[in-house]
Design a protein around this motif. Structure first.
Motif, mmCIF file in Angstrom:
data_model
loop_
_atom_site.group_PDB
_atom_site.id
_atom_site.type_symbol
_atom_site.label_atom_id
_atom_site.label_comp_id
_atom_site.label_asym_id
_atom_site.label_seq_id
_atom_site.Cartn_x
_atom_site.Cartn_y
_atom_site.Cartn_z
ATOM 1 N N UNK A 190 11.030 -11.348 7.751
ATOM 2 C CA UNK A 190 11.114 -10.205 6.874
ATOM 3 C C UNK A 190 9.670 -10.089 6.100
ATOM 4 N N UNK A 191 9.540 -8.883 5.551
ATOM 5 C CA UNK A 191 8.144 -8.901 4.742
ATOM 6 C C UNK A 191 8.262 -7.583 3.985
ATOM 7 N N UNK A 192 8.504 -7.455 2.669
ATOM 8 C CA UNK A 192 8.728 -6.359 1.782
ATOM 9 C C UNK A 192 7.615 -6.052 0.899
ATOM 10 N N UNK A 193 6.600 -6.587 1.069
ATOM 11 C CA UNK A 193 5.574 -6.378 0.012
ATOM 12 C C UNK A 193 4.939 -4.827 0.567
ATOM 13 N N UNK A 194 4.151 -4.134 -0.638
ATOM 14 C CA UNK A 194 3.904 -2.868 -0.435
ATOM 15 C C UNK A 194 2.790 -2.913 0.362
ATOM 16 N N UNK A 195 2.282 -1.539 0.958
ATOM 17 C CA UNK A 195 1.058 -1.319 1.675
ATOM 18 C C UNK A 195 -0.118 -1.972 0.966
ATOM 19 N N UNK A 196 -1.083 -2.190 1.895
ATOM 20 C CA UNK A 196 -2.406 -2.708 1.124
ATOM 21 C C UNK A 196 -3.539 -2.265 2.109
ATOM 22 N N UNK A 197 -4.508 -1.545 1.505
ATOM 23 C CA UNK A 197 -5.650 -0.858 2.421
ATOM 24 C C UNK A 197 -6.956 -1.631 2.023
ATOM 25 N N UNK A 198 -7.554 -2.249 2.880
ATOM 26 C CA UNK A 198 -8.986 -2.913 2.566
ATOM 27 C C UNK A 198 -9.919 -1.716 2.108
ATOM 28 N N UNK A 199 -10.597 -1.662 1.070
ATOM 29 C CA UNK A 199 -11.447 -0.843 0.744
ATOM 30 C C UNK A 199 -12.853 -0.222 1.386
ATOM 31 N N UNK A 200 -13.228 -1.358 1.939
ATOM 32 C CA UNK A 200 -14.646 -1.154 2.819
ATOM 33 C C UNK A 200 -14.344 -1.344 4.372
ATOM 34 N N UNK A 201 -13.308 -2.021 4.709
ATOM 35 C CA UNK A 201 -13.011 -2.440 6.190
ATOM 36 C C UNK A 201 -12.007 -1.821 6.840
ATOM 37 N N UNK A 202 -12.060 -1.654 8.188
ATOM 38 C CA UNK A 202 -10.991 -0.945 9.012
ATOM 39 C C UNK A 202 -9.745 -2.180 9.041
ATOM 40 N N UNK A 203 -9.144 -2.260 7.784
ATOM 41 C CA UNK A 203 -8.194 -3.237 7.842
ATOM 42 C C UNK A 203 -7.036 -2.838 6.838
ATOM 43 N N UNK A 204 -5.717 -2.947 7.279
ATOM 44 C CA UNK A 204 -4.587 -2.658 6.337
ATOM 45 C C UNK A 204 -3.445 -3.164 6.583
ATOM 46 N N UNK A 205 -2.400 -3.676 5.596
ATOM 47 C CA UNK A 205 -1.096 -3.950 5.822
ATOM 48 C C UNK A 205 -0.278 -2.897 5.621
ATOM 49 N N UNK A 206 0.698 -2.567 6.516
ATOM 50 C CA UNK A 206 1.434 -1.340 6.270
ATOM 51 C C UNK A 206 3.011 -1.898 6.320
ATOM 52 N N UNK A 207 3.860 -1.564 5.512
ATOM 53 C CA UNK A 207 5.338 -1.737 5.438
ATOM 54 C C UNK A 207 6.037 -0.805 6.344
ATOM 55 N N UNK A 208 6.970 -1.456 7.158
ATOM 56 C CA UNK A 208 7.645 -0.754 8.133
ATOM 57 C C UNK A 208 9.099 -0.585 7.407
ATOM 58 N N UNK A 209 9.875 0.123 8.344
ATOM 59 C CA UNK A 209 11.230 0.795 8.042
ATOM 60 C C UNK A 209 11.923 -0.622 8.546
ATOM 61 N N UNK A 210 12.898 -0.997 7.597
ATOM 62 C CA UNK A 210 13.670 -2.307 8.291
ATOM 63 C C UNK A 210 13.267 -3.516 7.716
ATOM 64 N N UNK A 211 11.960 -3.488 6.746
ATOM 65 C CA UNK A 211 11.759 -4.618 5.928
ATOM 66 C C UNK A 211 10.653 -5.594 6.627
#
Length: 241
Positions: A190-211
């Motif tokens: 499980x991982x319920x952290x909020x979304x995080x998008x890198x400000x300059x690179x093509x990188x992001x952490x996206x939260x998904x339905x279901x935790x």
């Protein structure tokens, strides 16, 4: 060549495994195994199937001792790797193998299917590089960039689909058109952290339905994309603490 690997982790009897073809399995510690190449694979026409079962309450970590290098064969460029994974209630799996490297002229397809209990945990890492060493001559590097990779990841938690997507890299893909020849990704449940998008690179952490969460990074080299996802992983450890 067809390669088949079966790995079963139990809470009371350790790890059982069986392998044939171009891969072997070595138990390097309690609940920790490494995949080992025993023959050149995948070449064009090869198929690799890895089945992983983590039983109730068991913990398993799967790695590899070297990168997987997809190469074309005479008259055949395509190869396939399939992962079929089950993690029972209370089980934990960490899958973090060395990168897949797709050489020039090769076309490699990867599919990962995971079915897990709602009380299971999963850390699933994947790293891909189109082309080999960046120290080669310019002409060789250009030729080596003609490899292609397509990867699918489907995860079911408690019978519900929380992720089903495909990514393509290499010649003729949108990512390749803008110079992205590498990808790293981490699926966590499980991982319920909020979304995080890198400000300059093509990188992001996206939260998904279901935790759950999915961290993706694209770049010119797998060394760069691994650094980006590692930064998110350090953030995850800090959040846990």
């Amino acid at each position: 060549m067809r390669t088949e690997v079966d790995i079963v982790a139990t809470a009371d009897r350790g790890v059982r495994h069986r392998a044939s073809g171009g891969l072997g399995v070595r138990v390097v510690g309690p609940g920790h195994v490494q995949l080992i190449g025993t023959a050149a694979t995948p070449l064009g026409g090869d198929e690799i199937v890895v089945r992983v079962r983590v039983e109730t309450g068991a913990h398993l970590s799967v790695g590899s001792v070297a990168a997987t290098i997809a190469l074309p064969a005479r008259g055949r460029t395509d190869s396939v790797m399939r992962w079929d994974i089950e993690v029972a209630e209370g089980g934990h799996l960490r899958l973090d193998t060395q990168p897949t490297v797709v050489a020039g002229g090769a076309s490699h397809d990867s599919d990962i299917v995971v079915r897990m209990g709602a009380d299971a945990t999963l850390d699933l890492h994947e790293h891909v590089q189109i082309g080999r060493a960046t120290t080669m001559s310019a002409a060789t590097v250009d030729r080596d960039r003609t490899g292609t990779w397509t990867g699918g990841l489907r995860v079911e938690v408690g019978g519900d689909i929380v992720l089903a997507h495909r990514v393509a890299l290499g010649a003729g893909t949108p990512a390749g058109a803008i110079g992205h020849r590498a990808m790293s990704s981490v699926f966590r449940y499980p991982d319920r952290r909020p979304d995080a998008v890198h400000p300059t690179e093509f990188a992001a952490r996206l939260s998904l339905v279901g935790g759950a969460s999915l961290t993706n990074a694209l770049g010119a080299s797998v060394a760069a994309t691994r650094r980006l996802v590692d930064a998110h992983e350090l953030d995850a450890l800090a959040a846990v603490r």
